[in-house]
Write a protein that holds these residues in place. Structure first.
Motif, mmCIF file in Angstrom:
data_model
loop_
_atom_site.group_PDB
_atom_site.id
_atom_site.type_symbol
_atom_site.label_atom_id
_atom_site.label_comp_id
_atom_site.label_asym_id
_atom_site.label_seq_id
_atom_site.Cartn_x
_atom_site.Cartn_y
_atom_site.Cartn_z
ATOM 1 N N SER A 159 0.821 -1.209 0.000
ATOM 2 C CA SER A 159 0.000 0.000 0.000
ATOM 3 C C SER A 159 0.856 1.262 0.000
ATOM 4 C CB SER A 159 -0.944 0.004 1.201
ATOM 5 O OG SER A 159 -1.885 -1.040 1.097
ATOM 6 N N VAL A 160 1.853 1.300 0.876
ATOM 7 C CA VAL A 160 2.729 2.462 0.945
ATOM 8 C C VAL A 160 3.485 2.643 -0.370
ATOM 9 C CG1 VAL A 160 4.770 3.419 2.064
ATOM 10 C CG2 VAL A 160 2.973 2.369 3.445
ATOM 11 N N SER A 161 3.965 1.558 -0.938
ATOM 12 C CA SER A 161 4.719 1.638 -2.183
ATOM 13 C C SER A 161 3.851 2.127 -3.337
ATOM 14 C CB SER A 161 5.300 0.273 -2.532
ATOM 15 O OG SER A 161 6.197 -0.160 -1.525
ATOM 16 N N LEU A 162 2.615 1.634 -3.406
ATOM 17 C CA LEU A 162 1.715 2.087 -4.462
ATOM 18 C C LEU A 162 1.424 3.573 -4.343
ATOM 19 C CD1 LEU A 162 -0.828 -0.869 -4.741
ATOM 20 C CD2 LEU A 162 0.724 -0.050 -6.532
ATOM 21 N N ARG A 163 1.194 4.050 -3.119
ATOM 22 C CA ARG A 163 0.925 5.473 -2.932
ATOM 23 C C ARG A 163 2.117 6.312 -3.369
ATOM 24 N NH1 ARG A 163 -2.000 3.694 1.726
ATOM 25 N NH2 ARG A 163 -0.256 4.099 3.149
ATOM 26 N N LYS A 164 3.330 5.856 -3.032
ATOM 27 C CA LYS A 164 4.529 6.598 -3.444
ATOM 28 C C LYS A 164 4.671 6.621 -4.960
ATOM 29 C CE LYS A 164 7.312 5.792 0.728
ATOM 30 N NZ LYS A 164 8.536 5.113 1.276
ATOM 31 N N LEU A 165 4.380 5.496 -5.609
ATOM 32 C CA LEU A 165 4.486 5.437 -7.061
ATOM 33 C C LEU A 165 3.476 6.371 -7.728
ATOM 34 C CD1 LEU A 165 4.930 1.586 -7.559
ATOM 35 C CD2 LEU A 165 6.647 3.356 -8.011
ATOM 36 N N VAL A 166 2.253 6.395 -7.189
ATOM 37 C CA VAL A 166 1.222 7.269 -7.761
ATOM 38 C C VAL A 166 1.607 8.731 -7.602
ATOM 39 C CG1 VAL A 166 -1.159 8.051 -7.494
ATOM 40 C CG2 VAL A 166 -0.651 5.605 -7.502
ATOM 41 N N GLU A 167 2.083 9.113 -6.415
ATOM 42 C CA GLU A 167 2.466 10.507 -6.192
ATOM 43 C C GLU A 167 3.634 10.902 -7.094
ATOM 44 O OE1 GLU A 167 0.944 12.792 -4.540
ATOM 45 O OE2 GLU A 167 -0.605 11.382 -3.934
ATOM 46 N N ALA A 168 4.594 9.994 -7.271
ATOM 47 C CA ALA A 168 5.726 10.292 -8.152
ATOM 48 C C ALA A 168 5.255 10.488 -9.588
ATOM 49 C CB ALA A 168 6.751 9.168 -8.077
ATOM 50 N N ALA A 169 4.312 9.642 -10.038
ATOM 51 C CA ALA A 169 3.790 9.766 -11.396
ATOM 52 C C ALA A 169 3.010 11.063 -11.569
ATOM 53 C CB ALA A 169 2.903 8.564 -11.721
ATOM 54 N N ARG A 170 2.254 11.450 -10.537
ATOM 55 C CA ARG A 170 1.511 12.705 -10.623
ATOM 56 C C ARG A 170 2.452 13.887 -10.750
ATOM 57 N NH1 ARG A 170 -2.954 13.365 -6.066
ATOM 58 N NH2 ARG A 170 -3.198 15.300 -7.247
ATOM 59 N N ARG A 171 3.537 13.873 -9.994
ATOM 60 C CA ARG A 171 4.501 14.975 -10.083
ATOM 61 C C ARG A 171 5.186 14.997 -11.440
ATOM 62 N NH1 ARG A 171 5.433 13.404 -4.643
ATOM 63 N NH2 ARG A 171 7.153 12.056 -5.278
ATOM 64 N N ALA A 172 5.547 13.809 -11.927
ATOM 65 C CA ALA A 172 6.274 13.727 -13.197
ATOM 66 C C ALA A 172 5.404 14.113 -14.388
ATOM 67 C CB ALA A 172 6.819 12.311 -13.387
#
Length: 208
Positions: free
Chosen positions: A120-133
């Motif tokens: 769960s934590v990893s997925l949230r980090k990946l989503v936030e990184a993609a949103r920023r990128a």
């Protein structure tokens, strides 16, 4: 937490920009202008570039009240939904997460589960990184779509429309500005504002 910008609209009387602002202000200005307008008045969403139809019957108070009940959400703003949660007792506070099904291959789950904090934590980090990128790319796409919709309604018969459309979606800003330079001032300036967030009517002032 994201800050949602208020949704704005712009009214045109013929080829002349009449007013821009929140929908209720634009609606009341259009109601007053209709009594003396010599050309048709059209109202456009600045978020989408699409024309909107308003019911301007009744008093100012009735118009505003009707708009407050029917104004759609801003499609250009990030949409967040909150799921009501049952009352909680003592313990770690709820973070506002929403449980939904995610389908991944076994190797994906293995990798996620091996990360610090788990899947769960990893997925949230990946989503936030993609949103920023991808944030700038997504905003640019929405802006170009809005400019195209407005152009199609107000400039479809103007010289250079087809070439300007191709330059817009190719993000060839200098060429785009030069192709629309001879368009009526208010239409040209509004197209540029929708597409690039500014008012660079001189091609030399448009980046790239």
């Amino acid at each position: 937490m994201s800050q949602h910008q208020p949704q704005t609209f712009t009214a045109f009387e013929g080829q002349r920009r009449l007013v821009s602002g929140p929908l209720h202000e634009v609606a009341l200005a259009v109601k007053r202008a209709e009594q003396r307008a010599s050309n048709g008045i059209a109202i456009f969403s600045d978020a989408t570039g699409l024309a909107v139809d308003l019911d301007l019957r009744g008093s100012d108070h009735e118009i505003v009240a009707r708009l407050q009940r029917t104004t759609p959400p801003n499609p250009a703003a990030p949409q967040e939904t909150a799921t009501p949660a049952p009352p909680r007792g003592r313990g770690r506070p709820k973070l506002g997460v929403v449980a939904r099904e995610v389908t991944l291959l076994p190797r994906h789950w293995e990798w996620l589960n091996a990360q610090p904090g788990g899947a769960s934590v990893s997925l949230r980090k990946l989503v936030e990184a993609a949103r920023r990128a991808n944030g700038d790319t997504d905003r640019g796409r929405v802006a170009r779509d809005a400019a195209y919709h407005f152009m199609s309604a107000m400039a479809g018969n103007l010289p250079g429309f087809e070439e300007a459309t191709r330059a817009l979606f190719a993000d060839e800003r200098r060429r785009f500005a030069s192709l629309i330079a001879a368009w009526p001032d208010d239409i040209r300036d509004h197209v540029v504002r929708l597409a690039f967030g500014g008012d660079p009517v001189d091609p030399a002032n448009v980046n790239r």
